[in-house]
Write an enzyme that holds these catalytic residues in place. Structure first.
Site, PDB file in Angstrom:
ATOM      1  CB  SER A 103      -9.352 -30.597  19.362  1.00  0.00           C
ATOM      2  OG  SER A 103     -10.229 -31.644  18.986  1.00  0.00           O
ATOM      3  CE1 TYR A 156     -13.759 -27.098  17.923  1.00  0.00           C
ATOM      4  CE2 TYR A 156     -13.007 -29.321  17.408  1.00  0.00           C
ATOM      5  CZ  TYR A 156     -13.259 -28.320  18.329  1.00  0.00           C
ATOM      6  OH  TYR A 156     -13.001 -28.544  19.662  1.00  0.00           O
TER       7      TYR A 156
END
Length: 283
Positions: free
Chosen positions: A176, A189
């Site tokens: 990500s 996250y």
């Protein structure tokens, strides 16, 4: 295509049916050229979003596909993905399971090998996130779920798949942009995605003598059910505005990165992080 002002809020993990506007997974646009002919791919989180786009692209490149998904509410999405894979004249196995459970990962791999005849490509794509304003709001349960889904699950899937992989096989991890630049509302996250990037590099070193390539795709903002099911509506309306294009990517715009890494075109690539972030982010 930008998110609508009245995007319906969703419960995690969300469904494609409630997305507004609908996401593009390459259903009408992706054209294959036989890059993965005769191979078998397993994709976690393969029912929707990036996973669905990758499944469609892989099928049109000639691969049979096994897709894993988490919840009953995703049954419709999973079956729609299977419909597109089968429309490409490839076999598709749909399997509900939880990547947080090591035994469940082993069962999914075993079922894939038994029903599709082997395993050549593992795509670790399942993910969990939930946004919070500050680190003080993060509970033990929240942190545990994020890490067990996003990094433990990747490790469990690799452990389950390795006995079936051979020279030339491929492991792909979904990272990500949050691992590259952080996100103040996705602290746990972001941490797991950073772990995934490093895990990719370490695993590529570990498996180089077995000629198994390991790479990572680290997208920027992508329009998937994870967004309206984990962010407040005011954030969803602005999602992707900080990119060059002023919008989030469609899953169909990310899938070609996975096709490249999975194919022989990327035979010299291992331990790499390809980052289609839409905003020139560097690692």
């Amino acid at each position: 295509m930008t998110p609508a002002d009245d995007v319906p809020e969703q419960e995690y993990p969300g469904t494609e049916a409630k997305m507004k506007p609908e996401a593009d997974h390459g259903e009408e646009s992706y054209r294959g050229s036989g890059k993965l002919e005769g191979l078998v791919a397993l994709i976690t989180g393969g029912d929707s979003g990036i996973g669905r786009a990758v499944a469609i692209a892989f099928a049109r490149e000639g691969a049979d596909v096994a897709i894993g998904y988490l919840a009953d509410m995703e049954d419709e999405d999973a079956n729609e993905t299977r419909r597109w894979v089968e429309k490409a004249d490839r076999r598709c196995l749909v399997h509900q399971f939880d990547v947080r459970e090591a035994d469940a990962c082993k069962e999914f791999v075993r079922k894939t090998v038994d029903e599709l005849g082997g395993l050549d490509i593992l795509v670790n794509n399942a993910a969990y996130q939930m946004s919070y304003e500050s680190i003080e709001e993060l509970s033990v349960e929240q942190i545990d779920r994020t890490f067990r889904t996003n990094i433990y699950g990747y490790i469990y899937m690799v452990q389950a798949a390795l006995p079936h992989l051979k020279e030339g096989s491929v492991i792909l991890n979904t990272g990500s942009v949050t691992a590259l630049e952080g996100n103040p509302k996705l602290l746990d996250y972001s941490a797991t995605k950073g772990a995934i990037h490093t895990f990719t590099k370490a695993l590529s070193l570990s498996l180089k003598d077995r000629a198994i390539r390991v790479n990572c795709v680290a997208p920027g903002p992508v329009w998937t059910p994870l967004i309206p099911s984990t962010f407040p509506q005011e954030h969803v309306k602005e999602f992707g505005e900080d990119t060059y294009w002023g919008r989030p990517a469609q899953p169909a715009e990310i899938a070609p990165s996975y096709v490249f890494f999975a194919s022989a075109d990327a035979r010299y690539y291992s331990g790499e992080v390809l980052a289609p972030t839409g905003k020139g982010t560097t690692r």
